[in-house]
Design a protein around this motif. Structure first.
Motif, short mmCIF file in Angstrom:
data_model
loop_
_atom_site.label_atom_id
_atom_site.label_comp_id
_atom_site.label_asym_id
_atom_site.label_seq_id
_atom_site.Cartn_x
_atom_site.Cartn_y
_atom_site.Cartn_z
N PRO A 45 0.84 -1.20 0.00
CA PRO A 45 0.00 0.00 0.00
C PRO A 45 0.88 1.25 0.00
CG PRO A 45 0.12 -0.90 2.20
CD PRO A 45 0.84 -1.89 1.29
N PRO A 46 0.32 2.41 -0.35
CA PRO A 46 1.11 3.64 -0.34
C PRO A 46 1.62 3.96 1.07
CG PRO A 46 -0.99 3.96 -1.47
CD PRO A 46 -1.06 2.64 -0.79
N ARG A 47 2.84 4.48 1.14
CA ARG A 47 3.34 5.01 2.41
C ARG A 47 2.54 6.27 2.75
NH1 ARG A 47 8.97 6.72 1.78
NH2 ARG A 47 8.97 6.81 4.05
N SER A 48 2.52 6.61 4.04
CA SER A 48 1.68 7.72 4.49
C SER A 48 2.50 8.80 5.18
CB SER A 48 0.60 7.22 5.45
OG SER A 48 -0.27 6.33 4.78
N SER A 49 2.14 10.05 4.90
CA SER A 49 2.79 11.18 5.55
C SER A 49 1.75 12.23 5.90
CB SER A 49 3.87 11.79 4.64
OG SER A 49 3.28 12.43 3.53
N VAL A 50 2.09 13.06 6.88
CA VAL A 50 1.24 14.19 7.26
C VAL A 50 2.09 15.44 7.33
CG1 VAL A 50 -0.50 12.87 8.54
CG2 VAL A 50 1.56 13.65 9.72
N GLY A 51 1.46 16.58 7.04
CA GLY A 51 2.11 17.88 7.20
C GLY A 51 1.62 18.53 8.48
N LEU A 52 2.55 18.91 9.35
CA LEU A 52 2.17 19.41 10.67
C LEU A 52 2.90 20.71 11.00
CD1 LEU A 52 2.40 16.08 12.76
CD2 LEU A 52 0.36 17.07 11.68
N THR A 53 2.15 21.67 11.57
CA THR A 53 2.78 22.84 12.16
C THR A 53 3.70 22.38 13.28
OG1 THR A 53 0.88 24.25 11.66
CG2 THR A 53 2.38 25.01 13.39
N THR A 54 4.93 22.87 13.27
CA THR A 54 5.94 22.40 14.21
C THR A 54 6.62 23.59 14.87
OG1 THR A 54 6.32 20.46 12.79
CG2 THR A 54 8.00 20.97 14.44
N VAL A 55 6.51 23.67 16.18
CA VAL A 55 7.18 24.72 16.95
C VAL A 55 7.69 24.09 18.24
CG1 VAL A 55 6.99 26.94 18.13
CG2 VAL A 55 5.73 26.54 16.00
N LEU A 56 8.95 24.31 18.53
CA LEU A 56 9.58 23.72 19.70
C LEU A 56 10.00 24.81 20.68
CD1 LEU A 56 10.77 20.98 20.85
CD2 LEU A 56 12.95 21.78 19.94
N GLY A 57 9.71 24.58 21.98
CA GLY A 57 10.22 25.42 23.05
C GLY A 57 11.00 24.57 24.03
N ALA A 58 12.05 25.13 24.60
CA ALA A 58 12.88 24.35 25.53
C ALA A 58 12.09 23.92 26.75
CB ALA A 58 14.10 25.17 25.94
N ASP A 59 11.14 24.76 27.19
CA ASP A 59 10.25 24.45 28.31
C ASP A 59 8.98 25.24 28.09
OD1 ASP A 59 10.90 27.12 29.08
OD2 ASP A 59 12.55 26.39 30.32
N GLU A 60 8.05 25.18 29.06
CA GLU A 60 6.76 25.84 28.89
C GLU A 60 6.91 27.36 28.72
OE1 GLU A 60 3.66 24.70 28.58
OE2 GLU A 60 4.37 22.63 28.56
N GLU A 61 7.78 27.95 29.49
CA GLU A 61 7.97 29.41 29.40
C GLU A 61 8.55 29.79 28.04
OE1 GLU A 61 10.30 33.04 31.76
OE2 GLU A 61 10.32 30.99 32.56
N ASP A 62 9.51 29.01 27.58
CA ASP A 62 10.13 29.29 26.28
C ASP A 62 9.13 29.09 25.15
OD1 ASP A 62 12.37 29.88 24.55
OD2 ASP A 62 12.41 27.74 24.07
N LEU A 63 8.30 28.05 25.26
CA LEU A 63 7.29 27.81 24.23
C LEU A 63 6.32 28.98 24.13
CD1 LEU A 63 6.10 25.81 22.15
CD2 LEU A 63 4.67 24.90 24.01
N ARG A 64 5.91 29.52 25.28
CA ARG A 64 4.99 30.66 25.25
C ARG A 64 5.66 31.88 24.64
NH1 ARG A 64 0.14 31.89 27.76
NH2 ARG A 64 0.19 29.91 28.89
N ARG A 65 6.94 32.10 24.91
CA ARG A 65 7.65 33.23 24.29
C ARG A 65 7.69 33.08 22.77
NH1 ARG A 65 11.44 32.79 28.67
NH2 ARG A 65 12.79 31.52 27.33
N ARG A 66 7.94 31.87 22.32
CA ARG A 66 8.01 31.65 20.88
C ARG A 66 6.63 31.80 20.24
NH1 ARG A 66 13.17 29.61 19.66
NH2 ARG A 66 14.28 28.93 21.53
N TRP A 67 5.60 31.39 20.94
CA TRP A 67 4.23 31.60 20.46
C TRP A 67 3.94 33.09 20.27
CZ3 TRP A 67 -0.60 31.40 18.84
CH2 TRP A 67 -1.58 32.19 19.45
N LEU A 68 4.34 33.92 21.22
CA LEU A 68 4.11 35.36 21.09
C LEU A 68 4.89 35.93 19.90
CD1 LEU A 68 4.22 36.38 24.87
CD2 LEU A 68 2.20 36.24 23.38
#
Length: 321
Positions: A211-234
């Motif tokens: 059968p065909p192989r499967s892939s998905v396209g996903l928004t990807t954002v990484l933060g070192a921790d919760e505080e860093d993730l929120r900073r990158r979101w802003l």
């Protein structure tokens, strides 16, 4: 083992510095491709449009998909390359086959061809190309797949088809080597479509055919921790064109795609792998954009901390040749 690809930034202003446009945009795309290869990404994917309008009334232009893929093939060594996806009715099948053959001359076995039925009617009008009904566009995809395999013979690259509606899934099940679903499907939505794809493939493929192989396209954002993730979101919310994230809360946004701390990213990767996903196309902030200059290396480092690293060492040039 699941692998990661990068939706390469290559549109005007879709870079950490929004003033990067024109020739500087194309040179920046090549530089980020080399960074992704050095970081261990499995694949680079290039969008195929004349331009995009993210909603702010400004057309964001781009290098031609297949010309850019040729440049990428010449400036990288081991990373795979592909179109995500070429809208088949926008290109003449014989000329597309000629373009693919030329890129394949340079890339060798590193090339994948992503095909789609097209959706951007205004772009078709701009290119003076007809925008036929859905059934005719699906027939064009099937014709293009046949033309590519006939003209390129045993050296034809693997063919991927992108889409999620029943018609494109049925076509994928019959003729494609791989399938992509973008952007940001939920695991539940992907699982439903994937089951349909596999059931259709079982009915239409020759006995023993994979059968065909499967892939998905996903928004990807990484933060070192919760505080860093929120900073990158802003930072992302200020950067993204047309204020698309202004009305979305941080908690709602972080539920999509591959967004989170390293531990959360690895957990989501495991979930997608369990669902049968072979490959994830990472959009670092927005599809074919990059808002944060260190996301490539941060993501690579985070997933390589896992014992089952989805970023295996790239093959040597001798293995590719």
């Amino acid at each position: 083992m699941i692998t990661l690809g990068l939706a390469l930034p290559h549109y005007d202003g879709f870079f950490p510095d929004p003033s990067i446009t024109g020739p500087a945009r194309t040179r920046a795309a090549l530089a980020y491709a080399q960074r992704a290869e050095a970081a261990g990404f499995h694949q680079l994917w290039v969008s195929d449009h004349l331009w995009l309008d993210p909603g702010d009334g400004r057309r964001r232009h781009t290098p031609d998909c297949w010309a850019l893929l040729a440049a990428l093939a010449a400036s990288t060594h081991t990373i795979r390359l592909g179109s995500l996806v070429t809208p088949v009715p926008l290109r003449v099948p014989a000329l597309l086959a000629h373009q693919v053959a030329t890129v394949s001359d340079v890339a060798g076995p590193r090339l994948d061809v992503g095909l789609g039925a097209g959706w951007h009617a205004t772009e078709f009008a701009d290119a003076k190309r007809p925008f036929p009904p859905a059934a005719a566009r699906l027939a064009a995809v099937e014709e293009a797949a046949s033309t590519l395999r006939t003209r390129l013979g045993p050296s034809a690259p693997p063919l991927w088809i992108g889409g999620k509606r029943s018609g494109i899934l049925a076509l994928t099940a019959r003729v494609a080597d791989g399938w992509n679903m973008a952007w940001d499907p939920t695991p539940e939505t992907f699982s439903q479509r994937h089951k349909t794809l596999l059931a259709t493939a079982e009915r239409h493929r020759t006995p023993g055919g994979l059968p065909p192989r499967s892939s998905v396209g996903l928004t990807t954002v990484l933060g070192a921790d919760e505080e860093d993730l929120r900073r990158r979101w802003l930072r992302l919310r200020r950067w993204v064109p047309a204020g698309h994230l202004d009305t979305i809360s941080f908690e709602h946004w972080r539920r999509r795609g591959l967004i989170g701390t390293p531990e959360q990213i690895r957990a989501r990767l495991a979930t997608w792998e369990q669902l049968g996903v072979d490959h994830i196309v990472c959009a670092l902030g927005i599809p074919f954009g990059l808002f944060d200059d260190d996301q490539i290396e941060l993501l690579a480092a985070a997933v390589q901390q896992s014992d089952r690293s989805p970023l295996p060492q790239a093959p040597s040039e001798e293995e590719v040749e």
